[in-house]
Scaffold this motif. Structure first.
Motif, PDB file in Angstrom:
ATOM      1  N   UNK A  69      -9.578   6.355   4.679  1.00  0.00           N
ATOM      2  CA  UNK A  69      -9.431   5.299   3.679  1.00  0.00           C
ATOM      3  C   UNK A  69      -8.083   5.370   2.959  1.00  0.00           C
ATOM      4  N   UNK A  70      -7.601   6.568   2.678  1.00  0.00           N
ATOM      5  CA  UNK A  70      -6.365   6.715   1.912  1.00  0.00           C
ATOM      6  C   UNK A  70      -5.179   6.058   2.607  1.00  0.00           C
ATOM      7  N   UNK A  71      -4.858   6.403   3.878  1.00  0.00           N
ATOM      8  CA  UNK A  71      -3.737   5.709   4.523  1.00  0.00           C
ATOM      9  C   UNK A  71      -3.992   4.229   4.757  1.00  0.00           C
ATOM     10  N   UNK A  72      -5.259   3.861   4.982  1.00  0.00           N
ATOM     11  CA  UNK A  72      -5.557   2.443   5.200  1.00  0.00           C
ATOM     12  C   UNK A  72      -5.263   1.630   3.944  1.00  0.00           C
ATOM     13  N   UNK A  73      -5.713   2.119   2.785  1.00  0.00           N
ATOM     14  CA  UNK A  73      -5.439   1.410   1.537  1.00  0.00           C
ATOM     15  C   UNK A  73      -3.952   1.433   1.200  1.00  0.00           C
ATOM     16  N   UNK A  74      -3.270   2.514   1.534  1.00  0.00           N
ATOM     17  CA  UNK A  74      -1.823   2.585   1.302  1.00  0.00           C
ATOM     18  C   UNK A  74      -1.099   1.502   2.094  1.00  0.00           C
ATOM     19  N   UNK A  75      -1.415   1.412   3.390  1.00  0.00           N
ATOM     20  CA  UNK A  75      -0.756   0.413   4.242  1.00  0.00           C
ATOM     21  C   UNK A  75      -1.101  -0.998   3.779  1.00  0.00           C
ATOM     22  N   UNK A  76      -2.375  -1.240   3.489  1.00  0.00           N
ATOM     23  CA  UNK A  76      -2.791  -2.581   3.072  1.00  0.00           C
ATOM     24  C   UNK A  76      -2.141  -2.972   1.746  1.00  0.00           C
ATOM     25  N   UNK A  77      -2.080  -2.032   0.815  1.00  0.00           N
ATOM     26  CA  UNK A  77      -1.462  -2.331  -0.486  1.00  0.00           C
ATOM     27  C   UNK A  77       0.023  -2.647  -0.312  1.00  0.00           C
ATOM     28  N   UNK A  78       0.695  -1.922   0.564  1.00  0.00           N
ATOM     29  CA  UNK A  78       2.111  -2.198   0.812  1.00  0.00           C
ATOM     30  C   UNK A  78       2.295  -3.589   1.415  1.00  0.00           C
ATOM     31  N   UNK A  79       1.422  -3.976   2.341  1.00  0.00           N
ATOM     32  CA  UNK A  79       1.521  -5.305   2.955  1.00  0.00           C
ATOM     33  C   UNK A  79       1.268  -6.406   1.925  1.00  0.00           C
ATOM     34  N   UNK A  80       0.234  -6.200   1.093  1.00  0.00           N
ATOM     35  CA  UNK A  80      -0.089  -7.197   0.069  1.00  0.00           C
ATOM     36  C   UNK A  80       1.055  -7.311  -0.945  1.00  0.00           C
ATOM     37  N   UNK A  81       1.578  -6.167  -1.385  1.00  0.00           N
ATOM     38  CA  UNK A  81       2.638  -6.172  -2.388  1.00  0.00           C
ATOM     39  C   UNK A  81       3.902  -6.829  -1.858  1.00  0.00           C
TER      40      UNK A  81
END
Length: 612
Positions: free
Chosen positions: A136-148
């Protein structure tokens, strides 16, 4: 106003983030207490696990997004992340084995000082799996970067420099925040030690209380995220330094990987496969190459004039990804062909697929630059991010469940005759198969090929956890699964007939259904009663019989260099029993090498600190 990024005053932003950290800390404290006491909501995994994942991850999204995302985007992203977290967490709980064995606080000990099996009870599973939480940690990191990045450029697919800037900013923030948290606790422990110097322990007791430790940690983390967020120059300077250092490691890594691949031409692949960890090391090497190539390339702006050495080292590293991934794929394939699929190997195959995706794009970027040095990797990095997220959705949802695949493969090997009934791994179905393994074991208890096979399946269902697996594997008839030496000796009948199941796995013979143990029978103390030595690659364990006919471990032998006496050594050179030291049991000399006796380690119960 929600379509524009609202600039919140720094003091208000700091207060808001501290409030989020405080709420997160209190929520985690309440959940921790409920789990420890097994009170509501820690009565059902379908309630407790989603609350835990929401409390762990959603505040982190809010902390970083506040002040950096438009309010509408932030609310939509938090809502979407919360829904996805709940959905995947519920499935993770559903697919797990329904109950877990929870030990009582205090364990019983025998009169000999060896820990006996601890009492406990079966309770509903409450916590998400470790693999799920770690992913979950890397998945949320990648998704947050894409959204931001998309929110910053007001586009679904942002410009690559925006992705680069935000992703590396997040990475540096997380690293600095973790360092701040470590120093924060180091100072707390230092303060505790100082007060203890003058006989005051109130500070130590304070930081040991979970009602202080958990909220304080969350508050410190929220403060660290705020400080690193508002100090843009700090982040930018740290990022530049990290990129510079990593880029100058590129020539070294390229040289090492080139030498390794060239050496394989002369050594062959067999030494690589014999390590048992080839896939992991190869994937780590490929991941390091991807990291260093991106640290060197950075945002790809044309005004950056790279030195000749870095440019060509980066090109070679991009090309070396292909043979590394090919070797990793082949190594993983060999393991799967030899032992079949497991949940871990399914996840490993997914990681190999992600790295292979990078390798294909980076190799294409070398041969088709398309506007500059490695220019196509910009687009490919974005594609790889979406590809990785898609794999997560597939693997941790019901579409392609690694547990289901592993159980189906193991059962297929049994039904096709590729796995003999006596070699079947029941414990893997219980410990790694989750709900699917439970269903398979229940079927085997009713339709197994023999009564003994059905009994083993039924016993596997009762297996408590990984710590009990060695006992389960060693629950065999010693007469059928022990190699006895010297040839003229026989195992004492009382040793064979003893019920070893109640003994801790560290003090019982190392005989399993798959691997026979090597037992050396010898009278060590000259009392005309034989002892039994269990000779393994790690140590030689001694067993003795008491006046009541009960066998127990009394110690082990190792050399000063940590080596254990080998079976070949026992057979080729008659052991010399040296005069005992203060211990009544002698040391052993085999062909001039001394193996020193050590008594067993007592496994005593640990008491929890009061008030924690």
């Amino acid at each position: 106003m929600t379509d524009q990024l609202v600039r919140i005053p720094a003091n208000q932003l700091f207060s808001a983030r501290l409030l989020i950290g405080l709420v997160q800390g209190l929520a985690l404290y309440l959940l921790y207490s409920a789990h420890d006491d097994r009170t509501w909501p820690a009565t059902s995994g379908y309630l407790f696990a989603p609350l835990l994942t929401l409390s762990l991850f959603i505040p982190l999204v809010a902390l970083q997004g506040l002040g950096n995302l438009r309010m509408r985007t932030l609310l939509i992203w938090i809502g979407s992340a919360a829904l996805l977290l709940v959905a995947f967490t519920l499935y993770d709980i559903w697919r797990a084995w329904p109950v877990e064995w929870v030990y009582d606080e205090v364990a019983a000990t025998s009169s000999r000082g060896i820990g006996l099996p601890r009492s406990g009870s079966w309770l509903p599973i409450l916590l998400p799996s470790v693999s799920f939480l770690l992913t979950l940690s890397p998945v949320l990191f990648v998704t947050h970067a894409l959204v931001s990045a998309g929110d910053s450029d007001r586009r679904v697919i942002a410009d690559y420099p925006t992705y680069f800037d935000i992703a590396w900013k997040l990475a540096v923030q997380l690293c600095l925040s973790a360092a701040f948290l470590a120093v924060f606790w180091m100072f707390l422990f230092l303060g505790s030690a100082l007060f203890r110097l003058i006989g005051l322990d109130f500070f130590q007791k304070l930081i040991e209380h979970r009602w202080f430790a958990i909220p304080a940690t969350a508050l410190a983390l929220s403060a660290a995220i705020h400080i690193t967020d508002v100090r843009a120059n700090l982040i930018r300077g740290t990022r530049t330094l990290v990129h510079t250092l990593l880029s100058w490691l590129m020539p070294l890594l390229t040289l090492i990987l080139s030498g390794f691949l060239l050496a394989l031409i002369f050594t062959g692949l067999q030494p690589l496969w014999s390590t048992g960890s080839a896939t992991t090391l190869l994937i780590l090497s490929a991941a390091a190459s991807v990291l260093l190539v991106n640290a060197t390339y950075q945002d790809g702006k044309p005004e950056r004039d790279l030195p000749f050495l870095l440019r060509h080292a980066g090109t070679l590293a991009a090309l070396l990804l292909t043979p590394l991934v090919a070797l990793a794929t082949y190594a993983l394939g060999l393991r799967i062909n030899q032992y079949g699929w497991t949940a871990d190997r399914v996840l490993a195959a997914a990681v190999v697929a992600i790295v292979a995706f990078y390798a294909a794009g980076y190799a294409a970027a070398v041969f088709r630059p398309g506007g500059g040095w490695l220019k196509p990797i910009e687009r490919w990095n974005v594609y790889a991010a979406f590809f990785s997220l898609a794999l997560f959705l597939i693997l941790f949802g019901p579409i392609v469940d690694p547990m289901r695949i592993a159980v189906a493969d193991q059962m297929a090997h049994l039904h096709d005759g590729e796995t003999a009934p006596e070699d079947f791994d029941f414990a893997a179905l219980r410990l790694d198969g989750g709900r699917f393994g439970k269903k398979a074991l229940e079927g085997l208890t009713a339709n197994g090929p023999s009564a003994n096979f059905q009994a083993r399946a039924e016993k596997a269902i009762a297996l408590k956890n990984w710590y009990n697996r060695p006992n389960f594997d060693r629950d065999v008839n010693l007469a059928d699964h022990a190699n006895v030496y010297p040839a003229e000796k026989q195992l004492p009948s009382s040793f064979i007939e003893q019920d070893w199941e109640s003994a801790a796995f560290s003090v019982r013979p190392n005989c399993t259904a798959i691997h026979n143990c090597d037992l050396y029978v010898v009278d060590l103390d000259g009392d005309n009663v034989d002892e039994v030595l269990d000779v393994t690659a790690y140590s030689t364990v001694g067993f003795r019989v008491d006046e009541e006919g009960h066998w127990d471990s009394f110690g082990y032998w190792k050399a000063e260099d940590g080596c254990a006496p080998s079976l070949q050594g026992f057979l080729a050179h008659k052991p010399k029993l040296l005069p005992p030291r203060p211990s009544p049991w002698p040391d052993i000399d085999i062909d001039g090498k001394l193996f020193v006796f050590s008594p067993p380690v007592n496994h005593l119960p640990c008491k929890r600190s009061q008030g924690r």
